[in-house]
Design a protein around this motif. Structure first.
Motif, PDB file in Angstrom:
ATOM      1  N   GLY A   1      32.148 -49.259  -6.368  1.00  0.00           N
ATOM      2  CA  GLY A   1      31.188 -48.657  -6.901  1.00  0.00           C
ATOM      3  C   GLY A   1      29.766 -48.157  -6.229  1.00  0.00           C
ATOM      4  O   GLY A   1      28.823 -48.239  -6.730  1.00  0.00           O
ATOM      5  N   THR A   2      29.726 -48.710  -4.970  1.00  0.00           N
ATOM      6  CA  THR A   2      28.144 -48.524  -4.445  1.00  0.00           C
ATOM      7  C   THR A   2      27.537 -47.624  -3.634  1.00  0.00           C
ATOM      8  O   THR A   2      26.903 -46.871  -3.934  1.00  0.00           O
ATOM      9  CB  THR A   2      28.840 -49.868  -2.779  1.00  0.00           C
ATOM     10  OG1 THR A   2      28.929 -50.932  -3.751  1.00  0.00           O
ATOM     11  CG2 THR A   2      27.349 -49.812  -2.300  1.00  0.00           C
TER      12      THR A   2
ATOM     13  N   SER B   1      28.016 -43.382  -4.200  1.00  0.00           N
ATOM     14  CA  SER B   1      28.015 -42.109  -4.954  1.00  0.00           C
ATOM     15  C   SER B   1      29.557 -40.941  -4.884  1.00  0.00           C
ATOM     16  O   SER B   1      30.014 -40.873  -3.132  1.00  0.00           O
ATOM     17  CB  SER B   1      26.538 -41.146  -5.010  1.00  0.00           C
ATOM     18  OG  SER B   1      26.506 -40.842  -3.819  1.00  0.00           O
ATOM     19  N   SER B   2      29.961 -39.873  -5.134  1.00  0.00           N
ATOM     20  CA  SER B   2      30.861 -39.067  -5.201  1.00  0.00           C
ATOM     21  C   SER B   2      30.179 -38.421  -3.443  1.00  0.00           C
ATOM     22  O   SER B   2      30.881 -37.635  -3.195  1.00  0.00           O
ATOM     23  CB  SER B   2      31.300 -38.096  -6.727  1.00  0.00           C
ATOM     24  OG  SER B   2      29.637 -37.775  -6.649  1.00  0.00           O
ATOM     25  N   SER B   3      29.158 -38.391  -3.734  1.00  0.00           N
ATOM     26  CA  SER B   3      28.875 -37.419  -2.537  1.00  0.00           C
ATOM     27  C   SER B   3      28.691 -38.013  -1.528  1.00  0.00           C
ATOM     28  O   SER B   3      29.003 -37.664  -0.407  1.00  0.00           O
ATOM     29  CB  SER B   3      26.928 -36.494  -2.771  1.00  0.00           C
ATOM     30  OG  SER B   3      25.789 -37.780  -3.089  1.00  0.00           O
ATOM     31  N   ASP B   4      28.040 -39.558  -1.687  1.00  0.00           N
ATOM     32  CA  ASP B   4      28.179 -39.808  -0.206  1.00  0.00           C
ATOM     33  C   ASP B   4      29.471 -40.002   0.426  1.00  0.00           C
ATOM     34  O   ASP B   4      30.098 -40.178   1.308  1.00  0.00           O
ATOM     35  CB  ASP B   4      27.807 -41.480  -0.410  1.00  0.00           C
ATOM     36  CG  ASP B   4      26.090 -41.552  -1.280  1.00  0.00           C
ATOM     37  OD1 ASP B   4      25.444 -40.507  -0.584  1.00  0.00           O
ATOM     38  OD2 ASP B   4      26.168 -42.298  -2.060  1.00  0.00           O
TER      39      ASP B   4
ATOM     40  N   SER C   1      24.892 -46.870   1.893  1.00  0.00           N
ATOM     41  CA  SER C   1      24.940 -45.874   2.098  1.00  0.00           C
ATOM     42  C   SER C   1      24.568 -45.592   3.857  1.00  0.00           C
ATOM     43  O   SER C   1      25.022 -44.926   4.809  1.00  0.00           O
ATOM     44  CB  SER C   1      25.020 -44.929   0.871  1.00  0.00           C
ATOM     45  OG  SER C   1      25.403 -43.410   1.503  1.00  0.00           O
TER      46      SER C   1
END
Length: 297
Positions: free
Chosen positions: A40-41, A43-46, A146
């Protein structure tokens, strides 16, 4: 005495079973996309942005890069775990072996760049170590996971770009089923409805060909796949031609030819699809021999 002996044996068996379970190797995650984060490091956009970058790179260069983030590789070292991942995923093209995997074990604070045979001349052990030490880990130390991964992947891409590799072969892009299903339905209705207009104007054969051509062009613009566009265009031609043939053979219903047909659907609702890799990415059969480098932060 016998009862106590059996109790001792049972306790010992329990301890051995627990120890064996605790020392079991971490399971290799299923390859479901170019970027897999089990912590979970990101994000969905990352993940979406990075996946698109890697997808574009593969389309242009042919080489595959994947990113895997796991909590830990214990009891294995990251080197042992990474080569197991490489052997299971087979990133890179078969016989070209131009794959690379960035593996991050977040809780262990270890990472590794695993390099396929075909990239060892460009993404050398020394180069891989410099990417880790100079680009990725400085950002990891400040919590910019990220940014560190994205910058590291960018440098890997630039290095691989300098390696002369076989030009990517034209591939059939079957796209996402979520994109194809609506197009199939639209093709069905357009072949009968809109196609009726063209067949009334141009005749059965030419009108059906025109309908199929329009469907093929629109499908190609939406999916970017010539193979699927041709298939849908051919399907549109066949459906329209057969439908018109049957309508000509059927008893007259009092309507003028083509006068009461309607399209039943509109191209305005077509979508270019999701940027997700889910279910549409797999390794190309590449081989690895342990090349690359590891680091920590």
């Amino acid at each position: 005495m016998t009862a106590m002996l059996w109790q001792a044996i049972a306790i010992l068996a329990f301890i051995l079973a627990f120890a064996t379970t605790a020392s079991a190797d971490v399971a290799i995650p299923q390859l479901t996309g170019r970027v897999i984060d089990q912590t979970g490091t990101l994000s969905s956009s990352d993940i979406a942005t990075l996946s698109q970058k890697l997808r574009d790179f593969e389309t242009r260069k042919g080489s595959q890069i994947a990113v895997l983030i796991v909590p830990t590789t214990q009891p294995e070292t990251i080197e042992q775990f990474s080569i197991r991942v490489a052997d299971a995923w087979k990133i890179g093209r078969k016989k070209v072996d131009d794959g690379a995997i960035l593996v991050v074990a977040k809780n262990d604070r270890h990472l590794r760049i695993e390099v396929g045979y075909g990239l060892e001349g460009a993404l050398t052990d020394v180069t891989s170590r410099r990417i880790i030490d100079e680009i990725i880990t400085p950002k990891f130390r400040t919590g910019e996971f990220s940014g560190g991964i994205s910058d590291g992947v960018d440098r890997m891409i630039r290095v691989i770009d300098g390696e002369p590799l076989p030009v990517p072969s034209p591939t059939v892009n079957f796209g996402n089923l979520d994109d194809i299903a609506p197009l199939f339905i639209v093709t069905l209705f357009a072949s009968i409805g809109v196609g009726g207009f063209f067949r009334a104007m141009l005749g059965r054969l030419v009108g059906s060909l025109a309908t199929g051509g329009i469907i093929a062009v629109l499908s190609w613009l939406i999916l970017g796949s010539a193979a699927i566009a041709l298939a849908l265009g051919a399907l549109g031609f066949v459906i329209g031609f057969i439908a018109d043939l049957f309508s000509a053979m059927a008893p007259s219903s009092g309507r003028s030819r083509g006068g009461s047909w309607s399209s039943g659907s509109s191209a305005g609702g077509w979508s270019s699809g999701s940027s997700s890799d889910s279910g549409s990415f797999s390794g190309g059969g590449g081989s690895f021999g342990g090349g690359g480098a590891s680091g920590s932060w």
